[in-house]
Design a protein around this motif. Sequence first.
Motif, short mmCIF file in Angstrom:
data_model
loop_
_atom_site.label_atom_id
_atom_site.label_comp_id
_atom_site.label_asym_id
_atom_site.label_seq_id
_atom_site.Cartn_x
_atom_site.Cartn_y
_atom_site.Cartn_z
N SER A 17 10.78 5.63 -7.17
CA SER A 17 11.30 5.46 -8.20
C SER A 17 12.17 6.64 -8.69
O SER A 17 13.35 6.20 -9.02
N ILE A 30 10.93 3.10 -14.03
CA ILE A 30 10.12 4.35 -14.73
C ILE A 30 9.55 5.11 -13.50
O ILE A 30 8.92 4.60 -12.50
N THR A 38 4.81 1.94 -10.58
CA THR A 38 5.84 0.73 -10.42
C THR A 38 4.83 -0.22 -10.22
O THR A 38 3.81 -0.40 -9.57
N ASP A 57 13.01 -1.34 -5.47
CA ASP A 57 11.89 -0.52 -5.61
C ASP A 57 10.65 -1.06 -5.47
O ASP A 57 10.46 -2.15 -6.18
#
Length: 293
Positions: A17, A30, A38, A57
């Motif tokens: 991320s 985040i 994640t 991601d």
Amino acid sequence: MKCATVAIIGRPSSGKSTLLNTICEMKVSITARTPQTTRNAIRGIYTDERGQLIFTDTPGYHLSDKEMNKRLQETAVKSLEECDVILYMLDAKRPAGEEELAIAAILSKTKTPVVCCLNKSDILKENEIEEGKQFLHDHLPDSTVLIASAKKDEGVDEILIELFKLAPEGELLYPVDSYTDQPVEFRVSEIIREKAINLVTDELPHSIFVEIPDIEYKEAENTVWIRAFINVERDSQKGIVVGKGGENIKKIRQGSEKEIRLIFPGKKLRLDLQVKAKDKWRNNGIVLDKILR
Ligand SMILES: Nc1nc2c(ncn2[C@@H]2O[C@H](COP(=O)(O)OP(=O)(O)OP(=O)(O)O)[C@@H](O)[C@H]2O)c(=O)[nH]1
Ligand SMILES: [Mg+2]
């Protein structure tokens, strides 16, 4: 022009991320120092004169029998089936274990080209780099190996060069100024979750999920009004998130507001945060269906 979809895969906390945010120059996904941050396939879009790279991601690939972890793993594996190129991120600071072997085994069977990145070069020792390279040479001999620091933005241009090399010719799929396609409610909930988990990470790293029951723009006041629930797993955990005299919840609100404002430029923001307990939600299929979709 070139256009490719790129799935970013790797163990929890390898820096997937962080890399996506560095590439997109925006908080798209985040991050936290605790693993398994994640939880969804998160799209981040990068465009330049060469074309467009549409990144996904994914949740860190973690071996576990728990319902939630199994779903996270499925999300990661599914993203591999739908992409043009795979970007495999490794944290060579940690020796390759069972999980790294499981990822390498999956990737060795795919026909999709794989670019490997030994991340965290800013803290890697020479022998750790060598061990990482050796692992990749043994398990994925045909893939390209790069070394980078997602956090310090070192070696990231080289990753883009390699990805564009492998990208097929094609029209751009998103407008040139897009950097994500996540719905606003989701982005807001993730920002709040990041602030919350980073504050109470030692006590409750994985027990939090955030719901946004209301988000409304009041034109007369030029104000975006958001109500959010930070959910924990037990009543006794609520106090940890609220903090002594409400100090934690205040920090979560202030940190969140700063970033949420970037999503609504020129508008005022009212963020109402409440902490709730949803008993054992990580085993609750209805909650998981909602937050992991
Ligand atoms: N020193 C250093 N730390 C990094 C680097 N990239 C990421 N990190 C740190 O590693 C931790 C995990 O980063 P994330 O980007 O959340 O990792 P992730 O792979 O997305 O993790 P999951 O979502 O849990 O799978 C954070 O504390 C980052 O700041 C890097 O290049 N160097
Ligand atoms: Mg992540």
